[in-house]
Write a protein that holds these residues in place. Structure first.
Motif, PDB file in Angstrom:
ATOM      1  N   GLU A   9       0.829  -1.196   0.000  1.00  0.00           N
ATOM      2  CA  GLU A   9       0.000   0.000   0.000  1.00  0.00           C
ATOM      3  C   GLU A   9       0.869   1.253   0.000  1.00  0.00           C
ATOM      4  N   ASN A  10       0.679   2.088  -1.030  1.00  0.00           N
ATOM      5  CA  ASN A  10       1.330   3.402  -1.129  1.00  0.00           C
ATOM      6  C   ASN A  10       2.835   3.326  -0.900  1.00  0.00           C
ATOM      7  N   LEU A  11       3.458   2.319  -1.461  1.00  0.00           N
ATOM      8  CA  LEU A  11       4.895   2.120  -1.281  1.00  0.00           C
ATOM      9  C   LEU A  11       5.673   3.160  -2.074  1.00  0.00           C
ATOM     10  N   ALA A  12       6.693   3.738  -1.452  1.00  0.00           N
ATOM     11  CA  ALA A  12       7.476   4.791  -2.103  1.00  0.00           C
ATOM     12  C   ALA A  12       8.946   4.651  -1.740  1.00  0.00           C
ATOM     13  N   LYS A  13       9.794   5.030  -2.694  1.00  0.00           N
ATOM     14  CA  LYS A  13      11.229   5.121  -2.454  1.00  0.00           C
ATOM     15  C   LYS A  13      11.759   6.350  -3.166  1.00  0.00           C
ATOM     16  N   HIS A  14      12.209   7.328  -2.379  1.00  0.00           N
ATOM     17  CA  HIS A  14      12.743   8.582  -2.915  1.00  0.00           C
ATOM     18  C   HIS A  14      14.219   8.684  -2.530  1.00  0.00           C
ATOM     19  N   TYR A  15      15.046   8.919  -3.528  1.00  0.00           N
ATOM     20  CA  TYR A  15      16.485   9.053  -3.303  1.00  0.00           C
ATOM     21  C   TYR A  15      16.873  10.528  -3.351  1.00  0.00           C
ATOM     22  N   PRO A  16      17.527  11.037  -2.321  1.00  0.00           N
ATOM     23  CA  PRO A  16      17.937  12.445  -2.349  1.00  0.00           C
ATOM     24  C   PRO A  16      19.055  12.692  -3.355  1.00  0.00           C
ATOM     25  N   VAL A  17      18.990  13.806  -4.045  1.00  0.00           N
ATOM     26  CA  VAL A  17      20.039  14.237  -4.962  1.00  0.00           C
ATOM     27  C   VAL A  17      20.799  15.362  -4.288  1.00  0.00           C
ATOM     28  N   LYS A  18      22.077  15.152  -4.064  1.00  0.00           N
ATOM     29  CA  LYS A  18      22.889  16.123  -3.330  1.00  0.00           C
ATOM     30  C   LYS A  18      23.870  16.809  -4.256  1.00  0.00           C
ATOM     31  N   ARG A  19      24.223  18.034  -3.896  1.00  0.00           N
ATOM     32  CA  ARG A  19      25.184  18.824  -4.670  1.00  0.00           C
ATOM     33  C   ARG A  19      26.172  19.469  -3.710  1.00  0.00           C
ATOM     34  N   GLY A  20      27.444  19.438  -4.110  1.00  0.00           N
ATOM     35  CA  GLY A  20      28.489  19.989  -3.267  1.00  0.00           C
ATOM     36  C   GLY A  20      29.370  18.899  -2.699  1.00  0.00           C
ATOM     37  N   LEU A  21      30.666  19.223  -2.520  1.00  0.00           N
ATOM     38  CA  LEU A  21      31.622  18.238  -2.052  1.00  0.00           C
ATOM     39  C   LEU A  21      31.785  18.242  -0.545  1.00  0.00           C
ATOM     40  N   VAL A  22      31.908  19.416   0.044  1.00  0.00           N
ATOM     41  CA  VAL A  22      32.174  19.508   1.483  1.00  0.00           C
ATOM     42  C   VAL A  22      30.864  19.495   2.271  1.00  0.00           C
ATOM     43  N   MET A  23      30.016  20.447   2.007  1.00  0.00           N
ATOM     44  CA  MET A  23      28.726  20.530   2.697  1.00  0.00           C
ATOM     45  C   MET A  23      27.614  20.292   1.671  1.00  0.00           C
ATOM     46  N   ALA A  24      27.420  19.032   1.340  1.00  0.00           N
ATOM     47  CA  ALA A  24      26.463  18.677   0.302  1.00  0.00           C
ATOM     48  C   ALA A  24      25.047  19.030   0.730  1.00  0.00           C
ATOM     49  N   LYS A  25      24.309  19.612  -0.184  1.00  0.00           N
ATOM     50  CA  LYS A  25      22.932  19.991   0.075  1.00  0.00           C
ATOM     51  C   LYS A  25      22.001  19.180  -0.823  1.00  0.00           C
ATOM     52  N   THR A  26      20.867  18.831  -0.285  1.00  0.00           N
ATOM     53  CA  THR A  26      19.858  18.116  -1.065  1.00  0.00           C
ATOM     54  C   THR A  26      19.155  19.102  -1.983  1.00  0.00           C
ATOM     55  N   VAL A  27      19.255  18.856  -3.276  1.00  0.00           N
ATOM     56  CA  VAL A  27      18.667  19.778  -4.253  1.00  0.00           C
ATOM     57  C   VAL A  27      17.451  19.168  -4.960  1.00  0.00           C
ATOM     58  N   GLY A  28      17.132  17.968  -4.634  1.00  0.00           N
ATOM     59  CA  GLY A  28      15.981  17.331  -5.267  1.00  0.00           C
ATOM     60  C   GLY A  28      15.832  15.895  -4.807  1.00  0.00           C
ATOM     61  N   MET A  29      14.775  15.248  -5.266  1.00  0.00           N
ATOM     62  CA  MET A  29      14.508  13.852  -4.923  1.00  0.00           C
ATOM     63  C   MET A  29      14.179  13.069  -6.197  1.00  0.00           C
ATOM     64  N   VAL A  30      14.807  11.927  -6.345  1.00  0.00           N
ATOM     65  CA  VAL A  30      14.464  11.010  -7.428  1.00  0.00           C
ATOM     66  C   VAL A  30      13.353  10.090  -6.923  1.00  0.00           C
ATOM     67  N   ARG A  31      12.187  10.199  -7.517  1.00  0.00           N
ATOM     68  CA  ARG A  31      11.027   9.423  -7.091  1.00  0.00           C
ATOM     69  C   ARG A  31      11.002   8.101  -7.859  1.00  0.00           C
ATOM     70  N   ALA A  32      11.860   7.182  -7.430  1.00  0.00           N
ATOM     71  CA  ALA A  32      11.988   5.903  -8.131  1.00  0.00           C
ATOM     72  C   ALA A  32      10.694   5.099  -8.056  1.00  0.00           C
ATOM     73  N   VAL A  33      10.085   5.061  -6.896  1.00  0.00           N
ATOM     74  CA  VAL A  33       8.776   4.436  -6.684  1.00  0.00           C
ATOM     75  C   VAL A  33       7.942   5.443  -5.919  1.00  0.00           C
ATOM     76  N   ASP A  34       6.712   5.672  -6.377  1.00  0.00           N
ATOM     77  CA  ASP A  34       5.958   6.809  -5.840  1.00  0.00           C
ATOM     78  C   ASP A  34       4.476   6.458  -5.649  1.00  0.00           C
ATOM     79  N   GLY A  35       4.195   5.689  -4.580  1.00  0.00           N
ATOM     80  CA  GLY A  35       2.808   5.376  -4.264  1.00  0.00           C
ATOM     81  C   GLY A  35       2.272   4.154  -4.970  1.00  0.00           C
ATOM     82  N   VAL A  36       2.974   3.034  -4.869  1.00  0.00           N
ATOM     83  CA  VAL A  36       2.582   1.794  -5.539  1.00  0.00           C
ATOM     84  C   VAL A  36       1.745   0.936  -4.592  1.00  0.00           C
ATOM     85  N   SER A  37       0.633   0.417  -5.093  1.00  0.00           N
ATOM     86  CA  SER A  37      -0.237  -0.473  -4.312  1.00  0.00           C
ATOM     87  C   SER A  37      -0.655  -1.666  -5.170  1.00  0.00           C
TER      88      SER A  37
END
Length: 360
Positions: A9-37
């Motif tokens: 039910e509503n299974l999801a897997k989101h991978y964070p996309v980070k940018r920067g080498l020293v203090m990496a910041k999350t700039v987006g999410m890859v929605r590989a699985v997004d609400g599968v039932s």
């Protein structure tokens, strides 16, 4: 009514996309699985199909807790397994196993076949050494190999034989659910039918349930009881296989069926395939995710995400216009009837179509 073996039910897997080498910041999410039932009954085969990158294999690994979900629940035999850890999860592993896609990479080249098949028995503390050895011989016979093969190493076997060993390893601890992650896609066409028939025979003998991941619809036609179609992390259609192949109700499902190579490569389909590539799962389009490639898209498709809804008994689709779409063209090359010979013919026709198209 009995409880399904597996409920997602509503299974999801989101991978964070980070940018920067020293203090990496999350700039987006890859929605590989997004609400599968979906659900899977005992003794049933549910095929999960879709093009590369749609989230099929990620869904399979989420179901088995090989990777952790971002959201959603997975219930196996009525128990929520998403919060399990430690010994309870370890015991659950006996009931849920996987056959991997690549029979060359999934077997340890430094271990004999006997050691490979005995390892899960040792991990789960099943039997003494004599009992384990007897079980190894039994497993080899179950998948059509001889007991003396236990002394050999994986490199001494063909691809089809290696996949049989992978299937035997998955069956070693007597699971109820086997996830087959494209188990025949790396094999020669002539061997694929043998492995598919072996899986069906084992299902009938052992009462197994399969979550069958595939992109080859000729194999799906002969293997599945029901089919779930994925696109960009979501399920867009679920139906019994005969209903789905005869009357697909989502434009993306029709695209997949039209993409099946014909035995005559010079024969054109009734419709041209939609152009363009799948959008990025990091930035999916608003509304229906298929509207950027759909020939039937309207304004509502661009603004509202259609829910997965029932349009007939057992047939669900996520399309605003499912009831008003023109009649679908029946898929050729996948409706042949007899199991073994028909599957070989369908696979041969597909292979011939690819080769001729490449040569042209």
């Amino acid at each position: 009514m009995s409880t399904p073996l597996l409920e997602v039910e509503n299974l999801a897997k989101h991978y964070p996309v980070k940018r920067g080498l020293v203090m990496a910041k999350t700039v987006g999410m890859v929605r590989a699985v997004d609400g599968v039932s979906f659900s899977l009954d005992r003794g049933e085969t549910l095929a999960l199909v879709g093009e590369s990158g749609c989230g099929k294999s990620t869904t399979a690994r989420l179901v088995l807790r090989l990777i952790e979900p971002s959201a959603g629940t997975v219930r196996f035999e009525g128990t929520d397994i998403t919060a399990m850890s430690g010994q309870p999860l370890r015991r659950l592993r006996r009931r849920m196993q996987i056959v991997f896609q690549d029979p060359f990479a999934s077997l340890n080249p430094r271990m004999t076949v006997g050691d490979i098949l005995e390892e899960p028995l040792i991990v789960h503390e099943i039997g003494d050494r004599m009992a384990r050895r007897a079980r190894v011989n039994q497993l080899l016979g179950l998948v059509g190999l001889a007991s003396y093969h236990a002394q050999r190493y994986p490199h001494e076997f063909s691809g089809g034989q290696r996949q049989r060993i992978g299937i035997a390893r998955a069956l070693a601890v007597e699971p109820a659910l086997v996830v087959c992650d494209e188990p025949v896609s790396a094999l020669d066409v002539s061997i694929q039918a043998q492995v598919v028939n072996l899986l069906k025979d084992l299902q009938a003998r052992l009462g197994l349930s399969y979550l069958f991941i595939a992109h080859d619809l000729a194999v799906v036609k002969h293997m599945a009881d029901r089919v779930a179609v994925m696109y960009l992390g979501k399920i867009v259609e679920v139906a019994p296989k005969d209903a789905l192949f005869a009357n697909p109700r989502h434009p993306y499902t029709r695209t997949l069926l039209l993409a099946i190579p014909r035995p005559d490569p010079h024969r054109r389909g009734a419709k041209q395939l939609p152009g363009g590539d799948m959008p990025s799962p990091m930035n999916p389009p608003p509304g229906c995710r298929f509207h950027t490639r759909c020939p039937f898209a309207t304004d509502i498709c661009k603004s509202e995400d259609p829910p997965l809804r029932a349009i007939e008994s057992g047939h669900m689709t996520a399309c605003h216009h499912a009831e008003t779409l023109p009649a679908a063209v029946a898929a050729e090359g996948v409706h042949a009837a007899s199991p073994a010979a028909a599957l070989r013919l369908a696979l041969y026709a597909e292979r011939r179509g690819r080769i001729t198209a490449t040569a042209g």
